[in-house]
Motif scaffolding. Structure first.
Motif, PDB file in Angstrom:
ATOM      1  N   ALA A  47       0.881  -1.098   0.135  1.00  0.00           N
ATOM      2  CA  ALA A  47      -0.028   0.021   0.012  1.00  0.00           C
ATOM      3  C   ALA A  47       0.885   1.426  -0.011  1.00  0.00           C
ATOM      4  N   TRP A  48       0.275   2.286  -0.132  1.00  0.00           N
ATOM      5  CA  TRP A  48       0.967   3.654  -0.257  1.00  0.00           C
ATOM      6  C   TRP A  48       1.841   3.798   1.009  1.00  0.00           C
ATOM      7  N   TYR A  49       1.454   3.405   2.230  1.00  0.00           N
ATOM      8  CA  TYR A  49       1.966   3.607   3.528  1.00  0.00           C
ATOM      9  C   TYR A  49       3.011   2.568   3.965  1.00  0.00           C
ATOM     10  N   THR A  50       3.013   1.348   3.251  1.00  0.00           N
ATOM     11  CA  THR A  50       3.918   0.227   3.752  1.00  0.00           C
ATOM     12  C   THR A  50       5.464   0.583   3.691  1.00  0.00           C
ATOM     13  N   PRO A  51       6.027   0.144   4.721  1.00  0.00           N
ATOM     14  CA  PRO A  51       7.449   0.576   4.794  1.00  0.00           C
ATOM     15  C   PRO A  51       8.160  -0.456   3.921  1.00  0.00           C
TER      16      PRO A  51
ATOM     17  N   GLY B  39       2.465   4.481  -5.820  1.00  0.00           N
ATOM     18  CA  GLY B  39       1.829   5.267  -4.601  1.00  0.00           C
ATOM     19  C   GLY B  39       3.068   5.218  -3.627  1.00  0.00           C
ATOM     20  N   ASN B  40       3.441   3.858  -3.203  1.00  0.00           N
ATOM     21  CA  ASN B  40       4.551   3.770  -2.229  1.00  0.00           C
ATOM     22  C   ASN B  40       5.685   4.672  -2.372  1.00  0.00           C
ATOM     23  N   GLN B  41       6.306   4.569  -3.336  1.00  0.00           N
ATOM     24  CA  GLN B  41       7.244   5.248  -3.844  1.00  0.00           C
ATOM     25  C   GLN B  41       7.448   6.775  -3.763  1.00  0.00           C
ATOM     26  N   ILE B  42       6.204   7.282  -4.400  1.00  0.00           N
ATOM     27  CA  ILE B  42       6.014   8.505  -4.266  1.00  0.00           C
ATOM     28  C   ILE B  42       5.691   9.321  -2.985  1.00  0.00           C
ATOM     29  N   PHE B  43       5.027   8.324  -2.128  1.00  0.00           N
ATOM     30  CA  PHE B  43       4.813   8.901  -0.965  1.00  0.00           C
ATOM     31  C   PHE B  43       6.034   9.106  -0.065  1.00  0.00           C
ATOM     32  N   TRP B  44       6.848   7.818   0.066  1.00  0.00           N
ATOM     33  CA  TRP B  44       8.155   7.876   0.759  1.00  0.00           C
ATOM     34  C   TRP B  44       9.034   9.008   0.217  1.00  0.00           C
ATOM     35  N   LEU B  45       9.099   8.996  -0.990  1.00  0.00           N
ATOM     36  CA  LEU B  45       9.700  10.180  -1.774  1.00  0.00           C
ATOM     37  C   LEU B  45       9.345  11.755  -1.275  1.00  0.00           C
ATOM     38  N   LEU B  46       8.373  11.743  -1.100  1.00  0.00           N
ATOM     39  CA  LEU B  46       7.695  13.237  -0.740  1.00  0.00           C
ATOM     40  C   LEU B  46       7.993  13.209   0.600  1.00  0.00           C
ATOM     41  N   VAL B  47       7.913  12.267   1.463  1.00  0.00           N
ATOM     42  CA  VAL B  47       8.398  12.467   3.028  1.00  0.00           C
ATOM     43  C   VAL B  47       9.937  12.765   2.907  1.00  0.00           C
ATOM     44  N   THR B  48      10.691  11.953   2.397  1.00  0.00           N
ATOM     45  CA  THR B  48      12.174  12.283   2.415  1.00  0.00           C
ATOM     46  C   THR B  48      12.529  13.621   1.898  1.00  0.00           C
ATOM     47  N   LEU B  49      11.899  13.970   0.856  1.00  0.00           N
ATOM     48  CA  LEU B  49      12.393  15.177   0.114  1.00  0.00           C
ATOM     49  C   LEU B  49      11.928  16.485   1.114  1.00  0.00           C
ATOM     50  N   VAL B  50      10.808  16.190   1.834  1.00  0.00           N
ATOM     51  CA  VAL B  50      10.312  17.161   2.721  1.00  0.00           C
ATOM     52  C   VAL B  50      11.218  17.454   3.957  1.00  0.00           C
ATOM     53  N   VAL B  51      11.797  16.186   4.374  1.00  0.00           N
ATOM     54  CA  VAL B  51      12.714  15.897   5.649  1.00  0.00           C
ATOM     55  C   VAL B  51      13.998  16.622   5.212  1.00  0.00           C
ATOM     56  N   ILE B  52      14.489  16.272   4.018  1.00  0.00           N
ATOM     57  CA  ILE B  52      15.872  16.700   3.704  1.00  0.00           C
ATOM     58  C   ILE B  52      15.752  18.267   3.552  1.00  0.00           C
ATOM     59  N   TYR B  53      14.615  18.837   2.989  1.00  0.00           N
ATOM     60  CA  TYR B  53      14.305  20.133   2.877  1.00  0.00           C
ATOM     61  C   TYR B  53      14.283  20.899   4.132  1.00  0.00           C
ATOM     62  N   LEU B  54      13.783  20.392   5.175  1.00  0.00           N
ATOM     63  CA  LEU B  54      13.569  21.197   6.394  1.00  0.00           C
ATOM     64  C   LEU B  54      15.044  20.963   6.974  1.00  0.00           C
TER      65      LEU B  54
END
Lengths: 267, 189
Positions: A47-51, B39-54
């Protein structure tokens, strides 16, 4: 060079698919398996949140960036330590690039561009660790990066210059009759930019890694003759180290070039 | 990661993987085109980018900028200090040269003075010597004059005596006065 490798890799993938089909159990080469996205804690559904391993290697990238840029500079030495030198070099490199390519007024975009560069270059180099997962080899990742740049450039252009930003497509130095045709070409090239921007990065990284994997498969199959593919792996690996940096550099400098259009559309 | 699974448990893992692949994207062979993971990759990428940016915009970049500025300031200060010291060195050199020139002038003055003094002493000594010499010469002249006068007197006396004796011998009259005047007359001439 990158494109060539991409084709070579694809050809090798095809050849290996034909030669080493699953029936030959001893010689199975799966160069694309290294790119598989897998859940870290089991389970087939992603899913989109899966680690996933994407999460893991992005987290490692963040850790590496913190280690170099934050911990490395924590001594605030007038005479820098090694890590601090690296941090300062990266800072100076990108800062100068933004200033030179985009202009002095683009300095407000510097943290954003630095974020892109640091993420890509770190992910590329982490991907060169054997058995690692390369996040920048995925079109999903590079496409988001490219689209972010595209959206930023377009919004900045319209916010700063309004309708005048469209002058970017109206080549006023060309003869009047040619201008509509040029406008169509310019418009197409403008929208193709994010596509080439993202394919270039992911394609280069993926091709190099696939080639490494193919040669590794040969090495496993050849027994005593394995020194040839191992030599090839060494050479390709050296090239990949270069590519890892160059592709990050190319992505960043293209971002600067595109941003220049948004800030100074007349030039 | 995938390759380890492959190498380890070939049959089972491969079968399972193949099944997943087939279910997900029709076994195209390229995980990059498996849209179910996007979806998974884009979600984690956005999280990563925001964290790095901050992290970059809040901590790392301001800190590095401060370090570079500080270094620039230090270098500028050091250059200014070096400039100062250089000016001081030039000043010291000038002072040294001036002292040297003064000393030289002083030495020359002293030498000239000494020379003048010696000259004065020598002159004095010469003058004194000249004086003495002239005094001695005068004395000598006087003595010579005396001697000469004495000699003339003696000549006169001898001449008178001789003349008297001659006059007497010739049988003349011994007139002392006439003989004296005649002798004087002859010796004058």
């Amino acid at each position: 060079m990158g494109k060539l490798f991409f084709y070579v890799a694809l050809a090798l993938v095809l050849v290996s698919g034909v030669l080493f089909a699953p029936e030959h159990a001893g010689l199975a080469i799966h160069p694309m398996d290294q790119f598989g996205v897998e859940s870290l804690f089991g389970g087939d559904h992603i899913a989109w949140y899966t680690p996933t391993n994407v999460t893991l290697w992005m987290l490692l990238a963040v850790v590496a960036i913190i280690a170099v840029l934050v911990l490395g500079s924590s001594n605030r030495g007038i005479v820098p330590s090694r890590a601090q030198s690296v941090a300062e070099l990266a800072y100076g490199f990108i800062y100068k690039m933004v200033e030179d390519v985009t202009g002095k007024d683009a300095v407000k975009f510097f943290p954003y561009i630095m974020t892109l560069f640091m993420f890509i270059v770190t992910a590329n180099f982490l991907g060169l660790i054997p058995m690692s997962f390369t996040t920048t080899s995925h079109f999903a990742v590079t496409a988001v990066l490219a689209v972010l740049v595209f959206v930023t450039v377009t919004i900045t252009g319209f916010v700063l210059h309004g309708a005048k930003f469209l002058g970017l497509f109206w080549v006023s130095s060309a003869p009047l009759a040619l201008r509509p045709i040029l406008a169509i070409i310019e418009l197409i090239s403008y929208f193709v930019r994010p596509v080439s921007h993202c394919i270039r990065l992911a394609g280069n990284v993926m091709a190099g890694h696939a080639v490494l994997k193919v040669f590794a498969g040969f090495a496993g199959a050849l027994g005593a003759g394995a020194f040839l593919p191992i030599f090839a792996i060494t050479a390709v690996y050296a090239l990949e180290v270069l590519v890892a940096f160059i592709q990050a550099y190319v992505f960043t400098i293209l971002t600067c070039v595109y941003l220049k259009d948004a800030l100074h559309p007349s030039h | 990661m995938a390759s380890t699974t492959h190498d380890a448990g070939h049959g089972a893992a491969d079968a399972a993987h193949g099944a997943v692949d087939a279910a997900a994207h029709g076994s195209s062979g390229m995980p990059q085109l498996d849209f179910s993971t996007y979806g998974n990759q884009i979600f984690w990428l956005l999280v990563t980018l925001v964290v790095i940016y901050l992290i970059l915009s809040r901590v790392a970049l301001p800190r590095i900028a401060a370090i570079l500025n500080e270094r620039q300031g230090t270098i500028t200060n050091d250059l200014a200090a070096a400039e100062d010291l250089k000016a001081k060195a030039v000043e010291a050199e000038n002072a040294y040269n001036k002292a040297l020139a003064d000393a030289r002038a002083e030495a020359q003055r002293i030498a000239a003075e000494t020379r003048a003094e010696i000259q004065a002493e020598v002159d004095e000594a010469i003058a004194k010597a000249d004086e003495e010499i002239s005094a001695k010469a005068a004395d000598s002249e006087k003595a010579i004059a005396e001697i000469r006068a004495g000699a003339l007197e003696s000549v006169k006396i001898v001449a008178s005596d001789t003349a008297s004796a001659l006059v007497a011998a010739l049988g003349g009259k011994d007139d002392a006065d006439a003989v004296a005047s005649a002798v004087a007359k002859r010796t004058e001439g």
